[in-house]
Design a protein around this motif. Structure first.
Motif, mmCIF file in Angstrom:
data_model
loop_
_atom_site.group_PDB
_atom_site.id
_atom_site.type_symbol
_atom_site.label_atom_id
_atom_site.label_comp_id
_atom_site.label_asym_id
_atom_site.label_seq_id
_atom_site.Cartn_x
_atom_site.Cartn_y
_atom_site.Cartn_z
ATOM 1 N N LEU A 150 14.553 46.363 63.092
ATOM 2 C CA LEU A 150 15.303 45.095 63.052
ATOM 3 C C LEU A 150 15.791 44.660 64.428
ATOM 4 O O LEU A 150 16.437 43.619 64.546
ATOM 5 N N LEU A 170 18.100 46.085 66.167
ATOM 6 C CA LEU A 170 19.525 46.352 66.372
ATOM 7 C C LEU A 170 19.737 47.379 67.481
ATOM 8 O O LEU A 170 20.834 47.498 68.009
ATOM 9 N N MET A 226 16.932 36.689 65.694
ATOM 10 C CA MET A 226 17.562 36.295 64.433
ATOM 11 C C MET A 226 16.563 35.577 63.532
ATOM 12 O O MET A 226 16.568 35.757 62.311
ATOM 13 N N ARG A 262 14.430 38.184 61.920
ATOM 14 C CA ARG A 262 15.164 38.958 60.906
ATOM 15 C C ARG A 262 15.286 38.185 59.596
ATOM 16 O O ARG A 262 15.431 38.791 58.531
ATOM 17 N N CYS A 263 15.257 36.855 59.665
ATOM 18 C CA CYS A 263 15.327 36.050 58.441
ATOM 19 C C CYS A 263 14.123 36.313 57.542
ATOM 20 O O CYS A 263 14.180 36.071 56.340
ATOM 21 N N ALA A 287 22.840 34.899 52.503
ATOM 22 C CA ALA A 287 21.710 34.614 53.392
ATOM 23 C C ALA A 287 21.038 33.281 53.013
ATOM 24 O O ALA A 287 20.711 32.479 53.881
ATOM 25 N N TYR A 300 23.304 30.414 54.046
ATOM 26 C CA TYR A 300 23.441 30.252 55.494
ATOM 27 C C TYR A 300 22.188 29.633 56.103
ATOM 28 O O TYR A 300 22.251 28.765 56.951
ATOM 29 N N HIS A 301 21.029 30.114 55.668
ATOM 30 C CA HIS A 301 19.783 29.675 56.298
ATOM 31 C C HIS A 301 19.202 28.421 55.666
ATOM 32 O O HIS A 301 18.122 27.971 56.077
#
Lengths: 221, 262
Positions: free
Chosen positions: A49, A51, A75, A78-79, A103, A106-107
């Protein structure tokens, strides 16, 4: 022209751990990656991911190397991934329903999930609690159920599960596996990757490509 | 002597570093604000509204009694100083002390005491429990979802609370003046309107906005600075409150000094 890949990892190293083998996941595939320990499973998920940055080796997501990628682009990638983790994964100050739809809301993915779709996703994974239950009160099995239900709602291209059935009973784990396999069947372009330290996990997924990612904790403190 | 100088220097460097963190948080949030307003993401709006509710609406029951009490105290002292019969000067001093200084400052102090530690603690707990990591896994920037709506929410709340504080202080002051010295409302109101200039209102608004940004940024920065141990959470909360107090007082002095120059 080579077939597109969703994920490629090779020769990764992080402080105190290495994953020395190669893994390639293409659309429509089902993989089980066995690692020597739970800590390595979590470390590998973090690397996938973006991170964490590896000390050496490369992670390529959706044909895009993660090294040097901007935060915004990372980002966006990651979606397209649905992650189910061992610890954490939900926001304790939100209700189950809010975590489930966070999620998607938000997206702004197409139309937001309806109440019926959300409740159906929770039912598919075997969640028997209240949708407005505070997430901080959930058991480990319920947390994983909500995370998997969230994956079903967000419809990612790649689903990565870190020790999915670790710490929960078989009766709780089976609906999760069944829901994810159904998801893959309904969306043939998606792929599933299970990271596990359990040697018997792969037997529950006939038809999965099993790979042993050799590695271990190194003594480079 | 050398050890003392070394300790003082180290403390000053830590303080300076923490203040640059606060400035970085504010600038980063302001940079994201236009995009957030344009995108109108529902979860961000919900965090903003919750912050306004918890910091603003729930603080009202503290702000109003404090402001009315302060108004009575100030009026009593003013009348004792200038005597009865000087309503215009009485109102002017009340407006100058409350609107220009005490309104924004005391409102900020109430919010620091009530919400500052809570914000730092909440974000520190989220860091420990890997919830911030969970947001990043979902492709949600923590700065967009956690910091920006809190910064804007606290600023909005402090601005509104400052207005209520000033109204409460003036009302409390008039109540005492009317009951104790039979001050006519018309004369008191005339004095207030005369003293309530655009510059006074602008100073009040500017201070409340600046204080809101400083308090929220300081507490958010400290919450995010928590490492892996739960014992760091109360330490971060304490630092958030102390840095907020320091920044608010220094900021008040700077704004007042600059206003006096111009």
């Amino acid at each position: 022209m080579s077939a597109p890949t969703l994920l490629t990892i090779e020769g990764l190293g992080v402080p105190h751990a290495t994953v020395t083998d190669r893994l390639r996941v293409a659309p429509g595939e089902l993989h089980v990656a066995r690692l020597p320990g739970d800590d390595l499973c979590a470390a590998l998920l973090h690397l996938i991911l973006g991170l964490r940055s590896p000390l050496h080796g490369e992670v390529t997501l959706f044909d895009t190397p993660l090294h040097g990628l901007s935060v915004r682009r990372l980002m966006e990638l990651r979606c397209r991934i649905g992650a189910v983790v061992q610890r954490g994964g939900l926001l304790a100050n939100l209700k189950v329903w809010e975590n489930l739809t966070l999620a998607s809301d938000y997206h702004h993915r197409s139309a937001p999930p309806t109440v019926d779709e959300g409740l159906a996703a929770l039912a598919r994974v075997g969640y028997g609690g209240a949708p407005m239950e505070p997430s901080g009160r959930l058991s480990l099995a319920q947390r994983k159920q909500v995370m998997v239900a969230r994956v079903l709602l967000t419809a990612p291209d790649l689903v990565v599960c870190d020790s999915l059935t670790a710490g929960i009973s078989q009766s709780d784990g089976e609906p999760l596996l069944a829901a994810l396999l159904d998801y893959r069947r309904s969306r043939p372009s998606s792929a599933l990757l299970f990271l596990t330290a359990d040697p018997s996990f792969a037997a529950r997924l006939p038809g999965a490509t099993v790979c042993e990612l050799c590695g271990g904790m190194t003594d480079d403190r | 002597m050398i050890a003392f100088a070394h300790a003082l220097g180290s403390w000053l460097m830590r303080l300076l570093r923490s203040q640059t963190d606060v400035l970085r948080v504010i600038l980063d949030a302001l940079g994201r604000l236009p995009g957030a307003v344009r995108e109108r993401r529902p979860p961000v709006r919900q965090v903003y509204l919750k912050q306004v509710y918890f910091t603003g609406l729930e603080s009202l029951k503290i702000v109003l009694p404090v402001s009315m009490a302060l108004g009575t105290i100030i009026i009593t002292q003013i009348v004792g100083l200038v005597g009865v019969g000087n309503e215009s000067l009485t109102a002017k001093v009340l407006v100058w002390t409350v609107v220009r200084e005490l309104g924004p400052l005391l409102t900020a102090l109430i919010v620091i005491a009530r919400s500052g530690a809570a914000i730092a603690t909440e974000l520190g707990s989220m860091k420990i429990n890997r919830e911030i990591e969970a947001l990043e896994m979902l492709g949600i920037p923590p700065e967009n979802y956690l910091i920006l709506p809190r910064l804007v929410g606290v600023t909005t709340a402090i601005f509104a609370l400052t207005v209520y504080f000033e109204i409460g202080a003036v009302a409390g002051g008039f109540a005492v003046a009317s009951l104790a010295w039979h001050l006519p409302f018309e004369q008191f109101a005339q004095g207030i309107y005369t003293a309530l200039t655009f510059s006074a209102l602008f100073m009040s608004a500017l201070k409340s906005v600046v204080f809101g940004m400083l308090i929220s940024a300081a507490c958010c920065a400290q919450g995010f600075s928590v490492g892996e141990s739960a014992t760091e959470i109360p330490q971060a909360a304490t630092r958030g409150v102390m840095y907020s107090l320091f920044l608010v007082v220094i900021g008040d002095g700077c704004i007042t000094g600059l206003a006096a120059l111009f």
